[in-house]
Design an enzyme around this catalytic site. Structure first.
Site, PDB file in Angstrom:
ATOM      1  N   ARG A   1     -72.469  76.843 -17.087  1.00 41.19           N
ATOM      2  CA  ARG A   1     -71.312  76.467 -16.238  1.00 41.19           C
ATOM      3  C   ARG A   1     -70.055  76.633 -16.875  1.00 41.19           C
ATOM      4  O   ARG A   1     -69.250  77.149 -16.218  1.00 41.19           O
ATOM      5  CB  ARG A   1     -71.750  74.911 -15.797  1.00 41.19           C
TER       6      ARG A   1
ATOM      7  N   LYS B   1     -82.083  62.762 -24.147  1.00 42.16           N
ATOM      8  CA  LYS B   1     -81.944  61.842 -22.927  1.00 42.16           C
ATOM      9  C   LYS B   1     -82.991  60.789 -22.534  1.00 42.16           C
ATOM     10  O   LYS B   1     -82.869  60.325 -21.558  1.00 42.16           O
ATOM     11  CB  LYS B   1     -81.693  62.774 -21.519  1.00 42.16           C
TER      12      LYS B   1
ATOM     13  N   SER C   1     -76.782  66.878 -12.518  1.00 40.64           N
ATOM     14  CA  SER C   1     -77.720  65.656 -12.244  1.00 40.64           C
ATOM     15  C   SER C   1     -76.962  64.376 -12.431  1.00 40.64           C
ATOM     16  O   SER C   1     -76.981  63.566 -11.647  1.00 40.64           O
ATOM     17  CB  SER C   1     -78.833  65.764 -13.020  1.00 40.64           C
TER      18      SER C   1
ATOM     19  N   HIS D   1     -79.256  74.161  -9.714  1.00 39.18           N
ATOM     20  CA  HIS D   1     -80.380  74.389 -10.358  1.00 39.18           C
ATOM     21  C   HIS D   1     -81.229  75.347  -9.649  1.00 39.18           C
ATOM     22  O   HIS D   1     -81.672  76.269 -10.164  1.00 39.18           O
ATOM     23  CB  HIS D   1     -81.480  73.091 -10.728  1.00 39.18           C
TER      24      HIS D   1
HETATM   25  O1  PNS Z   1     -81.606  69.976 -18.569  1.00 35.86           O
HETATM   26  P1  PNS Z   1     -81.363  69.603 -19.789  1.00 35.86           P
HETATM   27  O2  PNS Z   1     -81.563  68.365 -20.140  1.00 35.86           O
HETATM   28  O3  PNS Z   1     -79.998  70.339 -20.470  1.00 35.86           O
HETATM   29  O4  PNS Z   1     -82.631  70.466 -20.706  1.00 35.86           O
HETATM   30  C1  PNS Z   1     -82.448  70.622 -22.038  1.00 35.86           C
HETATM   31  C2  PNS Z   1     -84.104  71.047 -22.446  1.00 35.86           C
HETATM   32  C3  PNS Z   1     -85.082  70.158 -21.902  1.00 35.86           C
HETATM   33  C4  PNS Z   1     -84.242  72.429 -21.893  1.00 35.86           C
HETATM   34  C5  PNS Z   1     -83.970  70.963 -23.918  1.00 35.86           C
HETATM   35  O5  PNS Z   1     -83.708  69.529 -24.382  1.00 35.86           O
HETATM   36  C6  PNS Z   1     -85.551  71.436 -24.515  1.00 35.86           C
HETATM   37  O6  PNS Z   1     -85.444  72.847 -24.667  1.00 35.86           O
HETATM   38  N1  PNS Z   1     -86.293  70.482 -25.112  1.00 35.86           N
HETATM   39  C7  PNS Z   1     -87.637  70.761 -25.384  1.00 35.86           C
HETATM   40  C8  PNS Z   1     -87.618  70.468 -27.277  1.00 35.86           C
HETATM   41  C9  PNS Z   1     -87.273  71.658 -27.987  1.00 35.86           C
HETATM   42  O7  PNS Z   1     -88.129  72.781 -27.648  1.00 35.86           O
HETATM   43  N2  PNS Z   1     -86.495  71.706 -28.861  1.00 35.86           N
HETATM   44  C10 PNS Z   1     -86.176  72.756 -30.084  1.00 35.86           C
HETATM   45  C11 PNS Z   1     -85.289  73.732 -29.432  1.00 35.86           C
HETATM   46  S1  PNS Z   1     -83.828  73.359 -29.199  1.00 35.86           S
END
Ligand code: PNS
Length: 164
Positions: A93, A42, A131, A18
């Protein structure tokens, strides 16, 4: 005009992979907000509280002058509007990341047409890093010093082994 980008993620906890993406984004944009964003998928699996994850991010980005740390529990597209951000920066990735990330990029574009999603290719040494993998290795007593920034290593390792 200040060009602001968000590096969003669960950061549970922030890894060297990250940090690589955040520091490269800081080289491309005037202002970068590394933000702990709530990932509803999650919800049950978080090891660290939002406050802890924000604190870890602050510690590992302390030497990056144009990086701020934030957090948000709603839509990322709305948060981008609040911050005046023009881009989301994410690391890709492998092909396995692509479909999910592509879907989120399209959804975010629909919700906020002014927001671009920029994908940076993960540095090859962090290709395999996640992670959840770090947490599994750490909780089984393995050495996670190669995967985590030095500033948070002891605190994260202590928690994973049940000492913290
Ligand atoms: O590190 P991660 O868990 O892969 O990050 C994912 C994250 C937090 C960026 C994604 O879950 C997110 O954007 N959550 C916010 C909710 C949202 O905006 N959803 C609509 C678009 S998909």
């Amino acid at each position: 005009m200040v060009r602001t980008a968000i590096c969003p993620g669960s950061f549970d906890p922030v890894t060297r992979g990250h940090l690589d993406i955040i520091s490269r984004a800081a080289g491309l944009f005037d202002r970068v907000v590394a933000a702990v964003i709530y990932n509803p998928d999650k919800a049950r699996a978080f090891t660290f509280s939002i406050e802890e994850r924000v604190d870890f991010l602050k510690r590992v980005t302390a030497d990056m002058p144009n990086v701020e740390v934030g957090s948000h529990a709603g839509l990322l597209a709305e948060y981008a509007r609040e911050l005046g951000a023009c881009a989301l920066v994410k690391g890709l990735r492998a092909v396995s990341d692509f479909e999910y990330e592509f879907q989120m990029a399209l959804a975010n574009k629909q919700l906020n047409p002014e927001l671009e999603t920029v994908f940076l290719t993960t540095s090859s040494k962090y290709l395999y890093l996640s992670s959840s993998m770090v947490k599994q290795i750490g909780s089984l007593g393995g050495d996670v010093s190669e995967f985590l920034p030095a500033e948070i290593l002891n605190d994260v390792a202590a928690r994973l082994t049940g000492r913290g």
